[in-house]
Design an enzyme around this catalytic site. Structure first.
Site, PDB file in Angstrom:
ATOM      1  N   HIS A   1      51.685  11.003  -8.371  1.00 26.70           N
ATOM      2  CA  HIS A   1      50.546  12.165  -9.035  1.00 26.70           C
ATOM      3  C   HIS A   1      51.392  12.138 -10.282  1.00 26.70           C
ATOM      4  O   HIS A   1      50.224  12.960 -11.340  1.00 26.70           O
ATOM      5  CB  HIS A   1      51.500  13.374  -8.080  1.00 26.70           C
ATOM      6  CG  HIS A   1      49.756  13.616  -7.289  1.00 26.70           C
ATOM      7  ND1 HIS A   1      48.597  13.645  -7.695  1.00 26.70           N
ATOM      8  CD2 HIS A   1      49.743  13.638  -5.813  1.00 26.70           C
ATOM      9  CE1 HIS A   1      48.197  13.717  -6.532  1.00 26.70           C
ATOM     10  NE2 HIS A   1      48.865  13.039  -5.525  1.00 26.70           N
TER      11      HIS A   1
ATOM     12  N   GLY B   1      53.901  16.964   0.668  1.00 25.85           N
ATOM     13  CA  GLY B   1      54.083  17.295   0.105  1.00 25.85           C
ATOM     14  C   GLY B   1      53.467  17.683  -1.644  1.00 25.85           C
ATOM     15  O   GLY B   1      51.780  18.022  -1.079  1.00 25.85           O
TER      16      GLY B   1
ATOM     17  N   GLN C   1      48.979  19.362  -9.547  1.00 25.29           N
ATOM     18  CA  GLN C   1      48.311  19.716  -8.350  1.00 25.29           C
ATOM     19  C   GLN C   1      48.200  20.794  -8.161  1.00 25.29           C
ATOM     20  O   GLN C   1      47.889  21.293  -8.250  1.00 25.29           O
ATOM     21  CB  GLN C   1      48.808  19.201  -7.473  1.00 25.29           C
ATOM     22  CG  GLN C   1      49.088  17.681  -6.995  1.00 25.29           C
ATOM     23  CD  GLN C   1      48.532  17.386  -5.694  1.00 25.29           C
ATOM     24  OE1 GLN C   1      50.080  17.271  -5.207  1.00 25.29           O
ATOM     25  NE2 GLN C   1      47.612  16.724  -4.614  1.00 25.29           N
TER      26      GLN C   1
ATOM     27  N   HIS D   1      53.882   8.478  -2.998  1.00 29.03           N
ATOM     28  CA  HIS D   1      52.322   9.423  -3.341  1.00 29.03           C
ATOM     29  C   HIS D   1      52.550  10.168  -5.049  1.00 29.03           C
ATOM     30  O   HIS D   1      51.632  10.223  -5.455  1.00 29.03           O
ATOM     31  CB  HIS D   1      51.812   9.955  -2.003  1.00 29.03           C
ATOM     32  CG  HIS D   1      50.384  10.488  -2.209  1.00 29.03           C
ATOM     33  ND1 HIS D   1      49.427  10.207  -1.459  1.00 29.03           N
ATOM     34  CD2 HIS D   1      50.614  11.684  -2.796  1.00 29.03           C
ATOM     35  CE1 HIS D   1      48.806  11.231  -1.968  1.00 29.03           C
ATOM     36  NE2 HIS D   1      48.808  12.090  -2.316  1.00 29.03           N
ATOM     37  N   GLU D   2      54.105  11.197  -3.587  1.00 23.82           N
ATOM     38  CA  GLU D   2      53.733  12.250  -4.980  1.00 23.82           C
ATOM     39  C   GLU D   2      54.553  11.735  -6.710  1.00 23.82           C
ATOM     40  O   GLU D   2      53.745  12.469  -7.574  1.00 23.82           O
ATOM     41  CB  GLU D   2      55.110  13.486  -4.488  1.00 23.82           C
ATOM     42  CG  GLU D   2      55.148  13.914  -3.042  1.00 23.82           C
ATOM     43  CD  GLU D   2      53.343  14.391  -3.256  1.00 23.82           C
ATOM     44  OE1 GLU D   2      52.828  14.400  -3.855  1.00 23.82           O
ATOM     45  OE2 GLU D   2      52.406  14.209  -2.426  1.00 23.82           O
TER      46      GLU D   2
ATOM     47  N   CYS E   1      45.389  13.681   0.719  1.00 24.05           N
ATOM     48  CA  CYS E   1      46.097  14.095  -0.190  1.00 24.05           C
ATOM     49  C   CYS E   1      45.198  15.190  -0.540  1.00 24.05           C
ATOM     50  O   CYS E   1      44.129  15.102  -0.649  1.00 24.05           O
ATOM     51  CB  CYS E   1      46.139  12.956  -1.880  1.00 24.05           C
ATOM     52  SG  CYS E   1      46.272  14.076  -3.315  1.00 24.05           S
ATOM     53  N   LEU E   2      45.916  16.287  -0.774  1.00 24.42           N
ATOM     54  CA  LEU E   2      44.974  17.470  -1.209  1.00 24.42           C
ATOM     55  C   LEU E   2      44.291  17.838  -2.313  1.00 24.42           C
ATOM     56  O   LEU E   2      43.187  19.102  -2.585  1.00 24.42           O
ATOM     57  CB  LEU E   2      46.644  18.903  -0.871  1.00 24.42           C
ATOM     58  CG  LEU E   2      47.776  18.566   0.018  1.00 24.42           C
ATOM     59  CD1 LEU E   2      48.352  19.505  -0.225  1.00 24.42           C
ATOM     60  CD2 LEU E   2      46.864  19.324   1.362  1.00 24.42           C
TER      61      LEU E   2
END
Ligand code: ZN
Length: 214
Positions: free
Chosen positions: A172, A68, A73, A168-169, A126-127
């Protein structure tokens, strides 16, 4: 949102990002863009630029690789995210974590609410927080509402791992990182997760690191 004059900077910012070839640069924790929340998407980019932006998000998510990616991000404060998970995991992991394949989807202006009271706690990464993972207890099932990239209504129930991904997304887009919701004592390097906490469930990690599970 706002007048055409307000829209220009975001579209220009995205045009500028897309002028470079290949995956976009992923913003790391510490950058306020990850904490400031996002503007609802209301046509600020126009259909052609939106399509190019979504394609770039997808390329970037694949390259990372991740399951995702949210617009903040890559430094864009718009309420847009992409998800996709081929779920290449062993059968026992798939069953324990309910990690079923999630086809590519674009989430525009998503919001979620829990369905029922069941919660599940698993390691999550998480990226934008490279190198570490932590256990997050989340609703096992959520109703997600919003639109897709064509403005069509999205109203769908997600269960298991896909429910975790959409939470999660969407978080963000509200300026929330998974660490805000994580069990602090579960924080583990990627290497430790791979070597010690790769069991299908997080029970052993909870016992040995000393944190609670739902
Ligand atoms: Zn993330």
């Amino acid at each position: 949102m706002g007048t055409p004059d307000d829209r220009a900077p975001l579209a220009e910012r995205v045009e500028q990002l897309l002028s470079a070839e290949g995956p976009l640069t992923i913003v790391a924790a510490g950058d306020p863009v990850l904490r400031g929340g996002t503007e609802p998407y209301d046509g600020q980019l126009g259909p052609a630029l939106l399509a190019r932006f979504v394609a770039a998000l997808r390329v970037t998510m694949h390259a990372a690789p991740g399951v995702g990616l949210a617009a903040p991000q890559v430094g864009v404060g718009l309420r847009i995210a992409v998800i996709e998970d081929p779920a290449p995991v062993p059968e026992e992991v798939r069953i324990a974590r309910e990690r079923v394949p999630q086809p590519f989807r674009v989430l525009v202006n998503p919001v979620y609410e829990p369905v029922g009271t069941r919660r599940a706690g698993f390691f999550e990464g998480c990226l934008s927080v490279p190198g570490y993972q932590a256990v997050v207890a989340r609703p096992a099932e959520v109703r997600l509402r919003g639109q897709d990239e064509y403005g069509r209504t999205l109203d769908e129930v997600f269960t298991g791992w896909p429910a975790r991904i959409v939470q999660h997304e969407t978080d963000h887009l509200d300026g929330t990182l998974y660490l805000d919701r994580a069990e602090p004592r579960s924080l583990s390097s990627n290497r430790f997760v791979m070597e010690r906490w790769s069991q299908p469930t997080t029970e052993r990690a909870a016992r040995e690191l000393g944190f609670g599970l739902p």
